[in-house]
Design a protein around this motif. Sequence first.
Motif, short mmCIF file in Angstrom:
data_model
loop_
_atom_site.label_atom_id
_atom_site.label_comp_id
_atom_site.label_asym_id
_atom_site.label_seq_id
_atom_site.Cartn_x
_atom_site.Cartn_y
_atom_site.Cartn_z
N ILE A 49 9.04 -3.21 -1.97
CA ILE A 49 8.96 -1.97 -1.19
C ILE A 49 7.65 -1.91 -0.40
O ILE A 49 7.66 -1.62 0.80
N PHE A 50 6.54 -2.22 -1.04
CA PHE A 50 5.26 -2.06 -0.36
C PHE A 50 4.86 -3.28 0.48
O PHE A 50 3.99 -3.18 1.32
N ALA A 51 5.52 -4.38 0.27
CA ALA A 51 5.27 -5.55 1.12
C ALA A 51 6.19 -5.56 2.33
O ALA A 51 5.81 -6.06 3.40
N GLU A 52 7.39 -5.00 2.19
CA GLU A 52 8.39 -5.12 3.25
C GLU A 52 8.80 -3.81 3.91
O GLU A 52 9.32 -3.82 5.02
N LEU A 53 8.66 -2.67 3.22
CA LEU A 53 9.26 -1.44 3.73
C LEU A 53 8.28 -0.31 4.01
O LEU A 53 8.46 0.45 4.95
N ILE A 54 7.29 -0.14 3.18
CA ILE A 54 6.33 0.95 3.34
C ILE A 54 4.94 0.33 3.39
O ILE A 54 4.45 -0.19 2.40
N TYR A 55 4.34 0.39 4.56
CA TYR A 55 3.07 -0.31 4.74
C TYR A 55 1.86 0.60 4.62
O TYR A 55 0.77 0.13 4.37
N HIS A 56 2.05 1.88 4.82
CA HIS A 56 0.89 2.77 4.91
C HIS A 56 0.47 3.36 3.57
O HIS A 56 -0.53 4.03 3.49
N GLU A 57 1.22 3.13 2.51
CA GLU A 57 0.87 3.67 1.19
C GLU A 57 0.13 2.60 0.37
O GLU A 57 0.41 1.40 0.51
N ASP A 58 -0.75 3.05 -0.47
CA ASP A 58 -1.43 2.14 -1.39
C ASP A 58 -0.57 2.01 -2.65
O ASP A 58 -0.42 2.98 -3.39
N PRO A 59 0.00 0.85 -2.88
CA PRO A 59 0.89 0.69 -4.04
C PRO A 59 0.20 1.00 -5.36
O PRO A 59 0.83 1.47 -6.30
N ALA A 60 -1.10 0.78 -5.43
CA ALA A 60 -1.82 1.02 -6.68
C ALA A 60 -1.85 2.51 -7.03
O ALA A 60 -1.93 2.88 -8.20
N SER A 61 -1.77 3.37 -6.02
CA SER A 61 -1.83 4.81 -6.28
C SER A 61 -0.44 5.44 -6.30
O SER A 61 -0.32 6.65 -6.44
N PHE A 62 0.60 4.63 -6.20
CA PHE A 62 1.97 5.14 -6.15
C PHE A 62 2.57 5.07 -7.55
O PHE A 62 2.72 4.00 -8.13
N GLY A 63 2.97 6.22 -8.09
CA GLY A 63 3.52 6.28 -9.43
C GLY A 63 5.01 6.01 -9.48
O GLY A 63 5.71 6.11 -8.47
N ASP A 64 5.50 5.70 -10.65
CA ASP A 64 6.92 5.37 -10.82
C ASP A 64 7.85 6.53 -10.54
O ASP A 64 9.03 6.33 -10.27
N ASP A 65 7.35 7.76 -10.63
CA ASP A 65 8.17 8.93 -10.32
C ASP A 65 7.86 9.52 -8.95
O ASP A 65 8.48 10.51 -8.57
N ASP A 66 6.93 8.94 -8.23
CA ASP A 66 6.62 9.44 -6.89
C ASP A 66 7.81 9.21 -5.96
O ASP A 66 8.58 8.26 -6.12
N ASN A 67 7.94 10.09 -4.98
CA ASN A 67 9.11 10.09 -4.12
C ASN A 67 9.01 9.03 -3.02
O ASN A 67 8.14 9.11 -2.15
#
Length: 80
Positions: free
Chosen positions: A9-27
Motif C-alpha cells: 500500500i505505501f510503496a505502490e498506492l499511498i505515497y504521502h503518508e508515513d507508514p511508520a505512523s499508520f496504525g492497523d485500524d487507521d482508515n
Amino acid sequence: MKEILKHFIFAELIYHEDPASFGDDDNLLDAGLDSMGIMRLIMFAEKEFGVTLPDTEIEPDNVGSLNSLESWIRRSGYAG
C-alpha cells in the motif's frame, strides 16, 4: 500478512503518508486510497495470498483498514 499489505500500500498506492505512523485500524480511504488503488490492492492480495475476493464484497468494512482487509482475506479462505 499485514506487513506485506502495508508495504504494498505505501510503496505502490499511498505515497504521502508515513507508514511508520499508520496504525492497523487507521482508515485507508481517508489516507488517500482511491477506487483504482482498491482494485490494485485486491488484485495484489488475491495473487499474494491465493484467495478470491468477490467484487460484491468491496466495501469500507472490508477495505477500510489493514485489520479489516486482513480479516476479509482470512474469511475468503487464506489459511496461512
